[in-house]
Each structure stands twice: as C-alpha cells, then as structure tokens.
Write a protein that holds these residues in place. Structure first.
Motif, mmCIF file in Angstrom:
data_model
loop_
_atom_site.group_PDB
_atom_site.id
_atom_site.type_symbol
_atom_site.label_atom_id
_atom_site.label_comp_id
_atom_site.label_asym_id
_atom_site.label_seq_id
_atom_site.Cartn_x
_atom_site.Cartn_y
_atom_site.Cartn_z
ATOM 1 N N ASP A 137 58.027 38.352 27.272
ATOM 2 C CA ASP A 137 59.436 38.066 26.688
ATOM 3 C C ASP A 137 60.372 37.462 27.576
ATOM 4 O OD1 ASP A 137 58.829 39.457 29.449
ATOM 5 O OD2 ASP A 137 59.959 41.137 28.836
ATOM 6 N N SER A 138 60.164 36.876 28.254
ATOM 7 C CA SER A 138 60.498 35.884 29.052
ATOM 8 C C SER A 138 60.191 34.899 30.163
ATOM 9 C CB SER A 138 61.950 37.119 30.872
ATOM 10 O OG SER A 138 60.723 37.407 31.266
ATOM 11 N N GLU A 139 59.249 34.312 29.323
ATOM 12 C CA GLU A 139 58.368 33.506 29.914
ATOM 13 C C GLU A 139 58.911 32.139 29.455
ATOM 14 O OE1 GLU A 139 56.330 32.495 33.519
ATOM 15 O OE2 GLU A 139 55.641 34.654 32.161
ATOM 16 N N ALA A 140 60.325 31.392 30.467
ATOM 17 C CA ALA A 140 60.598 30.328 30.102
ATOM 18 C C ALA A 140 60.164 28.938 29.996
ATOM 19 C CB ALA A 140 61.534 29.993 32.132
ATOM 20 N N ASN A 141 58.862 28.499 30.443
ATOM 21 C CA ASN A 141 58.352 27.720 29.970
ATOM 22 C C ASN A 141 56.996 27.817 28.877
ATOM 23 O OD1 ASN A 141 60.244 25.696 32.156
ATOM 24 N ND2 ASN A 141 59.167 27.403 33.342
ATOM 25 N N TYR A 142 57.387 28.915 28.825
ATOM 26 C CA TYR A 142 56.114 28.539 27.360
ATOM 27 C C TYR A 142 56.251 27.646 26.131
ATOM 28 C CZ TYR A 142 52.805 31.018 23.527
ATOM 29 O OH TYR A 142 52.076 31.949 23.342
#
Length: 307
Positions: free
Chosen positions: A260-265
């Motif tokens: 829900d918040s993985e910045a670099n996915y």
C-alpha cells in the motif's frame, strides 16, 4: 612439531567453518549490487540483460558446488515461449536420506527492462526481485556448507514472472508435485515490512501450517513471520508460488513489501541504495533457521487443497 600443529589448527578452523556457515552482509551486498546493476539493463525477458543475469546466477551456483537438476547438462532449464528461447536457472543439493523429497527455494530474476526516455531509463529491480534471487544464492551457499539436508533442496531462479509467470509454469509442469514437500518463494525482501525490522509476512499463511512451522523454529529469536496483511491484493496468486500451490504443494511467498506504500515498486528508482541491506541479511538468516526442520525431514507442512 610446529608444522603439524599448524596443519591441525588449519584443519580445525576449516571444520568449524563448515559446521558454522555464515550469512554475511558483504556477500549479500555483492550479489545484490551485481544483479541490480545498470549493465543488466533491467533484466527484461528475451534481452541481453537477462542473459547476463542468468550467466551470473549460473556462475554463483557453480562456485557453490550445486548439482544439475534432473537430466539437465547445465544449470539452465531451457524452453520456448512465444517462439523465443527462455530459461530458468536451477541448482540442486541432493538429500542424504530422503533424496526423493524436495524443498524448493525460488525467486524470479526477470524485471521490466528499460524505458525509452528520461534521466534514468533502467528499471534496476533491486527489490523486485534481485533481493529474492540474492537470498536463494546466499541460502544455497549456506546449506551447502551446513551439509545437513536430509531432503533434496532445489534452488530455482525463474524467468518471466513479470509477464505472466511462464518460467514457474514450465518448472511446475516438469516436476512431480507429489515429491515437493514445500516451496519457499522469496519476493521483495529488501525493504522493511509494515512491522519494521526483523519481520516479514507469508502469503497464504492460513492455507497450511507452513508459517506456523517456520515461526516455531524461530522461537527465542527476535524475528517474526506474520500473515499477509494485504489480502485485498491477492498476493498468494500473483507470484511464482501459485503454480505449485495449485497442484497441492504448500508453496508460499515470503515478502516484506508494503503493497500500500512501497515508494519504488515498478519504478526506475528501485535501486540498491533504497534497500535496507542489514535488515535483508537478518531476513535471509531467519529463512535459513526457520526452514531447517523441513529440510531435515522433521516437519512436513500440510498439503494445500488443489485448485
């Protein structure tokens, strides 16, 4: 006398090293940095970059001293997909007393390749999933030195996960699922989980006692495996574990990715500099410890309902 003493001490140190294998951040950093380097060009399927990645993994398996899988003549499991050649990379540690019972450690080595323009054009895929491949290479070295696996361990780096999972599909179609006792699929462990350090989650935790066994083996440590906190993402069915799971194998994915918040996915910013390599080292250690009763034959996870 002094000469023989030195020989004895050297032998003793070697024996101790073999009895006490180490999972070290330095080696993890080396492997991770190579797999996620710009020269791999994002490891897109059918590219020169993924060929480089395959060759690197094969070299690591060779240095470790893994055997070939089945009737293969090298570490490549080759097949044709969409009219083009592709391959998984597989290495094996044969079991001592239960060689016909398999424990699989897996991760995918493909990623998204490159985009056409911008200051940064390479999807390095450091977390997705160079981190998982780094883990299986490191675990292969660990278990090779430990030399206590009663069951056969199969280490496999899959291709094609990002474009439909055809590498794991081909592997699953060419193995007897009844012989596979468990599958540890490792996907995106380079960042801290929602519970911060020393933690990870297991997809499909409720579907078998796989996770319960792992957590039991970690008693006395400060590491915890949790159930998947993102059920709405259906992660159990979105990674390379799904193909064997559908055949009844207790096949689960271990991850820390904050979905829900993985910045670099799936961004070009998924680079080694964004990873917590100290924490990643501890996760790999936890997998090594928690899996040992399954590898030894002491524990056998319950089978899944076939899909």
């Amino acid at each position: 006398m002094k000469k023989y003493l030195l020989i004895f001490l050297s032998y003793g140190l070697l024996a101790q090293a073999q009895l006490n294998p180490k999972i070290q951040k330095e080696d993890i950093t080396r492997i991770e940095t190579e797999l996620a380097s710009d020269k791999m060009e994002g490891r897109k399927v059918f590219s020169e970059g993924i060929e480089l990645a395959s060759s690197f993994i094969e070299t690591e398996f060779k240095i470790t001293g893994l055997s070939y899988y089945g009737d293969l003549k090298n570490y490549r499991q080759e097949f044709i997909e969409a009219g083009k050649p592709a391959n998984n990379v597989i290495g094996v540690l044969k079991g001592k007393s239960k060689p016909e019972e398999y424990v699989v450690f897996s991760a995918h080595f493909d990623h998204l390749g490159m985009k056409k323009s911008g200051d940064d054009t390479i999807y390095n895929g450091a977390n997705d999933d160079a981190s998982g491949v780094t883990a299986i290479i490191t675990l292969a070295k660990y278990f090779k030195v430990l030399n206590k696996n009663e069951r056969t361990i199969i280490f496999v780096a899959f291709t094609g996960e990002e474009v439909g999972g055809y590498g794991s599909s081909y592997f699953s179609e060419n193995i007897n699922p009844d012989k596979v006792v468990a599958m540890f699929n490792i996907e995106m462990i380079g960042t801290q989980s929602k519970w911060n350090k020393n933690s990870a989650y297991i997809t499909g935790f409720e579907k078998s006692d796989f996770g319960t066994i792992l957590q039991k083996n970690l008693k006395g440590t400060n590491f915890t495996f949790y159930a998947d906190p993102y059920p709405q993402e259906h992660l159990f069915y979105r990674s390379d574990n799904a193909r064997l799971a559908a055949l009844g194998v207790p096949a689960h994915t271990i991850s820390t990715s904050k979905m829900d918040s993985e910045a670099n996915y799936h961004k070009v910013t998924d680079e080694v500099s964004t990873l917590d390599l100290d924490n990643m080292t501890e996760i790999i250690k936890a997998i090594a410890i928690s899996s040992q009763s399954i590898i030894s034959g002491k524990d056998t996870p319950a089978r899944l309902e076939k899909m």
